[in-house]
Design a protein around this motif. Structure first.
Motif, mmCIF file in Angstrom:
data_model
loop_
_atom_site.group_PDB
_atom_site.id
_atom_site.type_symbol
_atom_site.label_atom_id
_atom_site.label_comp_id
_atom_site.label_asym_id
_atom_site.label_seq_id
_atom_site.Cartn_x
_atom_site.Cartn_y
_atom_site.Cartn_z
ATOM 1 N N GLY A 227 0.828 -1.138 -0.041
ATOM 2 C CA GLY A 227 0.080 0.022 0.057
ATOM 3 C C GLY A 227 0.871 1.177 0.011
ATOM 4 O O GLY A 227 0.156 2.319 0.382
ATOM 5 N N GLN A 228 1.961 1.055 -0.243
ATOM 6 C CA GLN A 228 3.007 2.334 -0.358
ATOM 7 C C GLN A 228 3.998 2.120 -1.579
ATOM 8 O O GLN A 228 4.398 1.054 -1.544
ATOM 9 N N ILE A 229 5.094 3.284 -1.859
ATOM 10 C CA ILE A 229 5.747 2.875 -2.668
ATOM 11 C C ILE A 229 7.225 2.730 -2.076
ATOM 12 O O ILE A 229 7.400 3.104 -1.209
ATOM 13 N N ASP A 230 8.147 1.950 -2.925
ATOM 14 C CA ASP A 230 9.619 1.603 -2.673
ATOM 15 C C ASP A 230 9.867 1.166 -1.207
ATOM 16 O O ASP A 230 10.589 1.948 -0.482
ATOM 17 N N VAL A 231 9.145 0.014 -0.973
ATOM 18 C CA VAL A 231 9.525 -0.718 0.303
ATOM 19 C C VAL A 231 10.560 -1.445 -0.041
ATOM 20 O O VAL A 231 10.213 -2.527 -0.828
ATOM 21 N N TRP A 232 11.396 -1.715 0.807
ATOM 22 C CA TRP A 232 12.747 -2.743 0.666
ATOM 23 C C TRP A 232 12.617 -3.482 1.875
ATOM 24 O O TRP A 232 12.900 -3.315 2.936
ATOM 25 N N SER A 233 12.423 -4.904 1.446
ATOM 26 C CA SER A 233 12.349 -6.146 2.495
ATOM 27 C C SER A 233 13.505 -6.865 2.444
ATOM 28 O O SER A 233 14.054 -7.213 1.703
ATOM 29 N N PRO A 234 13.634 -7.383 3.728
ATOM 30 C CA PRO A 234 14.632 -8.347 4.036
ATOM 31 C C PRO A 234 14.413 -9.654 3.605
ATOM 32 O O PRO A 234 12.877 -10.084 3.170
ATOM 33 N N PRO A 235 15.102 -10.394 3.233
ATOM 34 C CA PRO A 235 14.891 -11.801 2.627
ATOM 35 C C PRO A 235 13.691 -12.639 3.172
ATOM 36 O O PRO A 235 13.005 -13.262 2.582
ATOM 37 N N LEU A 236 13.879 -12.920 4.519
ATOM 38 C CA LEU A 236 12.864 -13.616 5.359
ATOM 39 C C LEU A 236 11.376 -13.075 5.119
ATOM 40 O O LEU A 236 10.468 -13.999 4.828
ATOM 41 N N ALA A 237 11.232 -11.858 4.857
ATOM 42 C CA ALA A 237 10.018 -11.441 4.962
ATOM 43 C C ALA A 237 9.603 -11.580 3.537
ATOM 44 O O ALA A 237 8.403 -11.930 3.407
ATOM 45 N N THR A 238 10.428 -11.373 2.457
ATOM 46 C CA THR A 238 9.793 -11.614 1.168
ATOM 47 C C THR A 238 9.635 -13.100 0.720
ATOM 48 O O THR A 238 8.713 -13.232 0.235
ATOM 49 N N PHE A 239 10.164 -14.033 1.526
ATOM 50 C CA PHE A 239 10.013 -15.537 1.537
ATOM 51 C C PHE A 239 8.795 -15.804 2.136
ATOM 52 O O PHE A 239 7.985 -16.652 1.748
ATOM 53 N N ALA A 240 8.333 -14.917 3.108
ATOM 54 C CA ALA A 240 7.279 -15.373 3.958
ATOM 55 C C ALA A 240 5.881 -15.096 3.197
ATOM 56 O O ALA A 240 5.001 -15.439 3.261
ATOM 57 N N SER A 241 6.207 -13.769 2.603
ATOM 58 C CA SER A 241 5.089 -13.417 1.587
ATOM 59 C C SER A 241 5.077 -14.051 0.282
ATOM 60 O O SER A 241 3.914 -14.230 -0.319
ATOM 61 N N GLY A 242 6.282 -14.426 -0.068
ATOM 62 C CA GLY A 242 6.033 -14.938 -1.508
ATOM 63 C C GLY A 242 6.211 -14.044 -2.651
ATOM 64 O O GLY A 242 5.758 -14.517 -3.786
ATOM 65 N N ALA A 243 6.269 -12.702 -2.115
ATOM 66 C CA ALA A 243 5.927 -11.823 -3.293
ATOM 67 C C ALA A 243 7.084 -10.599 -3.062
ATOM 68 O O ALA A 243 7.477 -10.452 -1.943
ATOM 69 N N GLY A 244 7.376 -9.938 -4.185
ATOM 70 C CA GLY A 244 8.171 -8.863 -3.906
ATOM 71 C C GLY A 244 8.348 -8.108 -5.271
ATOM 72 O O GLY A 244 8.285 -8.652 -6.510
ATOM 73 N N ASP A 245 9.266 -6.882 -5.240
ATOM 74 C CA ASP A 245 9.351 -6.401 -6.697
ATOM 75 C C ASP A 245 10.995 -6.420 -6.508
ATOM 76 O O ASP A 245 11.531 -7.190 -6.004
#
Length: 264
Positions: free
Chosen positions: A133-151
């Motif tokens: 719901g916002q622009i330009d969010v940089w996520s650490p790897p475990l958060a990305t793998f938990a959601s299974g999504a990212g840019d």
């Protein structure tokens, strides 16, 4: 006229050749090059062979510093799970380590290619606006793998961490932000140095390509363990010699103050 009446273009060529021959002496003497210029020269081995200067402030530096703390926490958790898989209760960590395990069993380019392919398949390309719901969010790897999504930057960060766990030296790993001149948006990718060549691990393609073969993109920033650096135009030969000259003929990059919000 006389034998020593050399035209201006030829004098410039002669100066360039002379500096090339005397380069080690010039660097050691420290009288013709300022400390700031020396720092730029040391960074010329970065991806794309371009000069870069450190960014201690600004939006991207602040964003990376905030992410770096989360990334360090993830690396600690991954190391603990790596040492005791049976007691690891984090499904994202186990999924991430499974990719690292396969990569560790390979060498050279095959190791890099495995991480690029596996992480591209593990994450669904999703914009920050759609996911957060916002622009330009940089996520650490475990958060990305938990959601299974990212840019794009989420792919790049995950690959950066996986390559580290697979045994690559921090000196041989970077995240680069580039301007996609075709799509008119910024893009991020991980790069790894192998046998002196920088290879791009991009979420847009399974095949890795060398930095010199990347087309239609302008490098803007390069990020590593030492922080964020901003690509700059290399100094001209005459400037290094302490003189005045016309602007250098190297390509100029019009770099924005911060990374654009559109990226994928």
């Amino acid at each position: 006229m006389g034998a020593f009446n050399i035209s201006r273009p030829l004098r410039a060529i002669a100066l360039a050749i002379g500096l090339t021959c005397l380069w080690p002496a010039v660097l050691n003497a420290g009288t013709l090059i300022s400390p700031g210029t020396l720092d730029v020269i040391r960074k010329s081995a970065e991806p794309f062979g371009l000069f870069a200067t450190r960014q201690s402030a600004g939006g991207l530096a602040e964003k990376w510093n905030g992410l770096a703390r989360k990334l360090e926490d993830d690396m600690v958790q991954l190391a603990l799970c790596d040492g005791d898989r049976e007691r690891c209760v984090s499904a994202p960590a186990l999924q991430f380590l499974a990719i690292v395990d396969v990569a560790r069993g390979r060498e050279g380019r095959a190791r890099l290619g495995e991480i690029n392919r596996a992480i591209n398949l593990a994450i669904k390309a999703t914009s920050d606006m759609a996911q957060h719901g916002q622009i330009d969010v940089w996520s650490p790897p475990l958060a990305t793998f938990a959601s299974g999504a990212g840019d794009c930057e989420d792919y790049a960060i995950a690959k950066f961490a996986a390559l580290r766990m697979a045994g690559l030296s921090p000196e041989d790993l970077r995240i680069v932000v580039l301007r996609d001149q075709v799509r008119g948006e910024d893009h991020a990718a991980a790069l790894a140095r192998l046998d002196g060549h920088w290879l791009m691990l991009d979420n847009r393609r399974m095949a890795m390509i060398e930095d010199i073969d990347v087309k239609g993109h302008r490098p803007l920033f390069v990020i590593g363990d030492d922080g964020v650096m901003r690509y700059q135009e290399p100094p001209s030969v005459a400037t290094l010699a302490g003189g005045t000259s016309a602007p250098a003929t190297a390509v100029k990059f019009a770099v924005p103050v911060d990374v654009a919000s559109r990226s994928n």
